[in-house]
Design a protein around this motif. Structure first.
Motif, PDB file in Angstrom:
ATOM      1  N   GLY A  82       0.804  -1.288  -0.199  1.00 12.48           N
ATOM      2  CA  GLY A  82      -0.081  -0.048  -0.036  1.00 12.48           C
ATOM      3  C   GLY A  82       0.831   1.394  -0.154  1.00 12.48           C
ATOM      4  N   ASP A  83       2.149   1.098   0.089  1.00 13.57           N
ATOM      5  CA  ASP A  83       2.987   2.356   0.057  1.00 13.57           C
ATOM      6  C   ASP A  83       3.254   2.939  -1.310  1.00 13.57           C
ATOM      7  N   ALA A  84       3.099   4.360  -1.383  1.00 16.52           N
ATOM      8  CA  ALA A  84       3.350   4.719  -2.845  1.00 16.52           C
ATOM      9  C   ALA A  84       4.900   4.722  -3.221  1.00 16.52           C
ATOM     10  N   ASP A  85       5.679   4.718  -2.149  1.00 13.66           N
ATOM     11  CA  ASP A  85       7.222   4.509  -2.479  1.00 13.66           C
ATOM     12  C   ASP A  85       8.017   4.389  -1.170  1.00 13.66           C
ATOM     13  N   VAL A  86       9.494   4.638  -1.306  1.00 15.16           N
ATOM     14  CA  VAL A  86      10.175   4.558   0.175  1.00 15.16           C
ATOM     15  C   VAL A  86       9.897   5.418   1.001  1.00 15.16           C
ATOM     16  N   ILE A  87       9.462   6.789   0.577  1.00 18.51           N
ATOM     17  CA  ILE A  87       9.291   7.826   1.232  1.00 18.51           C
ATOM     18  C   ILE A  87       8.088   7.604   2.315  1.00 18.51           C
ATOM     19  N   ALA A  88       6.983   7.115   1.611  1.00 12.38           N
ATOM     20  CA  ALA A  88       5.681   6.706   2.134  1.00 12.38           C
ATOM     21  C   ALA A  88       5.875   5.608   3.147  1.00 12.38           C
ATOM     22  N   ALA A  89       6.771   4.650   2.977  1.00 12.43           N
ATOM     23  CA  ALA A  89       7.244   3.707   3.815  1.00 12.43           C
ATOM     24  C   ALA A  89       7.699   4.105   4.991  1.00 12.43           C
ATOM     25  N   ALA A  90       8.774   4.927   4.899  1.00 15.82           N
ATOM     26  CA  ALA A  90       9.711   5.390   5.978  1.00 15.82           C
ATOM     27  C   ALA A  90       8.475   6.191   7.039  1.00 15.82           C
ATOM     28  N   LEU A  91       7.638   7.083   6.409  1.00 19.18           N
ATOM     29  CA  LEU A  91       6.587   7.767   7.250  1.00 19.18           C
ATOM     30  C   LEU A  91       5.805   6.889   7.954  1.00 19.18           C
ATOM     31  N   ARG A  92       5.248   6.013   7.043  1.00 19.83           N
ATOM     32  CA  ARG A  92       4.337   5.174   7.854  1.00 19.83           C
ATOM     33  C   ARG A  92       4.957   4.133   8.952  1.00 19.83           C
ATOM     34  N   GLU A  93       6.168   3.735   8.503  1.00 22.33           N
ATOM     35  CA  GLU A  93       6.702   3.113   9.739  1.00 22.33           C
ATOM     36  C   GLU A  93       7.222   3.984  10.883  1.00 22.33           C
ATOM     37  N   ALA A  94       7.650   5.023  10.712  1.00 22.42           N
ATOM     38  CA  ALA A  94       7.921   5.987  11.879  1.00 22.42           C
ATOM     39  C   ALA A  94       6.537   6.304  12.559  1.00 22.42           C
ATOM     40  N   ASP A  95       5.503   6.445  11.930  1.00 24.42           N
ATOM     41  CA  ASP A  95       4.212   6.728  12.676  1.00 24.42           C
ATOM     42  C   ASP A  95       3.934   5.237  13.548  1.00 24.42           C
ATOM     43  N   GLU A  96       4.059   4.364  13.035  1.00 21.07           N
ATOM     44  CA  GLU A  96       3.873   3.143  13.666  1.00 21.07           C
ATOM     45  C   GLU A  96       4.856   2.732  14.832  1.00 21.07           C
ATOM     46  N   GLU A  97       6.108   2.991  14.397  1.00 20.82           N
ATOM     47  CA  GLU A  97       7.286   2.566  15.403  1.00 20.82           C
ATOM     48  C   GLU A  97       7.258   3.536  16.461  1.00 20.82           C
ATOM     49  N   ILE A  98       7.183   4.745  16.190  1.00 21.89           N
ATOM     50  CA  ILE A  98       7.550   5.809  17.399  1.00 21.89           C
ATOM     51  C   ILE A  98       6.462   6.663  17.584  1.00 21.89           C
ATOM     52  N   GLY A  99       5.290   6.785  16.773  1.00 23.28           N
ATOM     53  CA  GLY A  99       4.060   7.683  17.150  1.00 23.28           C
ATOM     54  C   GLY A  99       4.570   9.167  16.607  1.00 23.28           C
ATOM     55  N   LEU A 100       5.490   9.173  15.232  1.00 22.59           N
ATOM     56  CA  LEU A 100       5.582  10.389  14.410  1.00 22.59           C
ATOM     57  C   LEU A 100       4.800  10.475  13.606  1.00 22.59           C
ATOM     58  N   ASN A 101       3.611  11.369  13.690  1.00 25.77           N
ATOM     59  CA  ASN A 101       2.639  11.471  12.698  1.00 25.77           C
ATOM     60  C   ASN A 101       3.439  12.170  11.352  1.00 25.77           C
ATOM     61  N   PRO A 102       2.954  11.640  10.346  1.00 30.35           N
ATOM     62  CA  PRO A 102       3.536  12.243   9.086  1.00 30.35           C
ATOM     63  C   PRO A 102       3.288  13.496   8.631  1.00 30.35           C
ATOM     64  N   SER A 103       2.351  14.100   9.305  1.00 34.09           N
ATOM     65  CA  SER A 103       1.728  15.613   8.883  1.00 34.09           C
ATOM     66  C   SER A 103       2.848  16.559   9.560  1.00 34.09           C
ATOM     67  N   ASN A 104       3.659  15.848  10.709  1.00 34.55           N
ATOM     68  CA  ASN A 104       4.712  16.592  11.535  1.00 34.55           C
ATOM     69  C   ASN A 104       5.820  16.620  11.203  1.00 34.55           C
ATOM     70  N   VAL A 105       6.048  15.955   9.782  1.00 36.80           N
ATOM     71  CA  VAL A 105       7.536  15.671   8.951  1.00 36.80           C
ATOM     72  C   VAL A 105       7.412  16.329   7.804  1.00 36.80           C
TER      73      VAL A 105
END
Length: 200
Positions: A82-105
């Motif tokens: 479901g990830d558009a690219d590697v950037i989307a994957a990094a943002l999704r994983e950061a949200d899941e792993e440490i609670g860093l919302n993509p909108s805050n990046v």
């Protein structure tokens, strides 16, 4: 150094050129398996504002994980369907792993890919955390979230080469220890690549 200057240094580093890296850079005698298939992954090299300047957000991986248990790592992981690219994957994983919302990046760019011994082709995604956030470690994946000062990360003198026996032979790798945290392997190699770009 003011945070604004540190941010400009990071942005300027993206304009430098360098080749992709791998866990085998310091081990030229290692033969890569013929026909190997690398799995794409993205990791978030995220800097946040600290009391004395920018700080890099890192994690200590859970000792229960299959890949790299207990090691120091960037938040991130493999690209899912479901990830558009590697950037989307990094943002999704950061949200899941440490609670860093993509909108805050704020993503400012990507660094050259890094190939790991576990057959991942990892793209480091350089980013800034817009506002302070309280990390929420995902219990099954992350034991701890901590940060490392900008000056430590971008100084090549902080990095050394060490070695250990791996699969019957001596393997060399970069390290950049910080306090109780032993930053080494792929994480240290990618950060050393950033440090080289910053100091050119």
């Amino acid at each position: 150094m003011p945070i604004t200057d540190q941010i400009e240094i990071l942005k300027a580093a993206l304009g430098e050129s360098s080749a992709p890296s791998s866990d085998f850079d310091l081990n030229p005698d290692v033969q890569m398996p013929a026909g190997r298939k690398l799995r794409p992954a993205g990791v978030l090299v995220a800097f946040q504002k600290g009391p004395n300047g920018l700080e890099l957000v890192l994690t200590k991986r859970s000792s229960r994980l299959k890949h790299h248990p207990g090691q120091i790592a960037f938040p991130g992981g493999k690209v899912d369907e479901g990830d558009a690219d590697v950037i989307a994957a990094a943002l999704r994983e950061a949200d899941e792993e440490i609670g860093l919302n993509p909108s805050n990046v704020e993503v400012i760019g990507t660094l050259p890919c890094h190939e790991t011994v576990t057959a991942f082709q990892v793209t480091p995604v350089l980013a800034l955390v817009r506002d302070y956030f309280t990390p929420i470690p995902e219990p099954g994946e992350v034991d701890e979230v901590f940060s490392v000062p900008f000056e430590h990360v971008v100084d090549p003198a902080r990095y050394s080469i060490q070695s250990r026996r791996w699969q019957g032979r001596r393997r060399h790798y970069f390290t950049a220890p910080f306090g109780p945290y032993y930053i080494w392997g792929a994480t240290a190699r990618m950060l050393r690549g950033l440090a080289d770009r910053v100091t050119r």
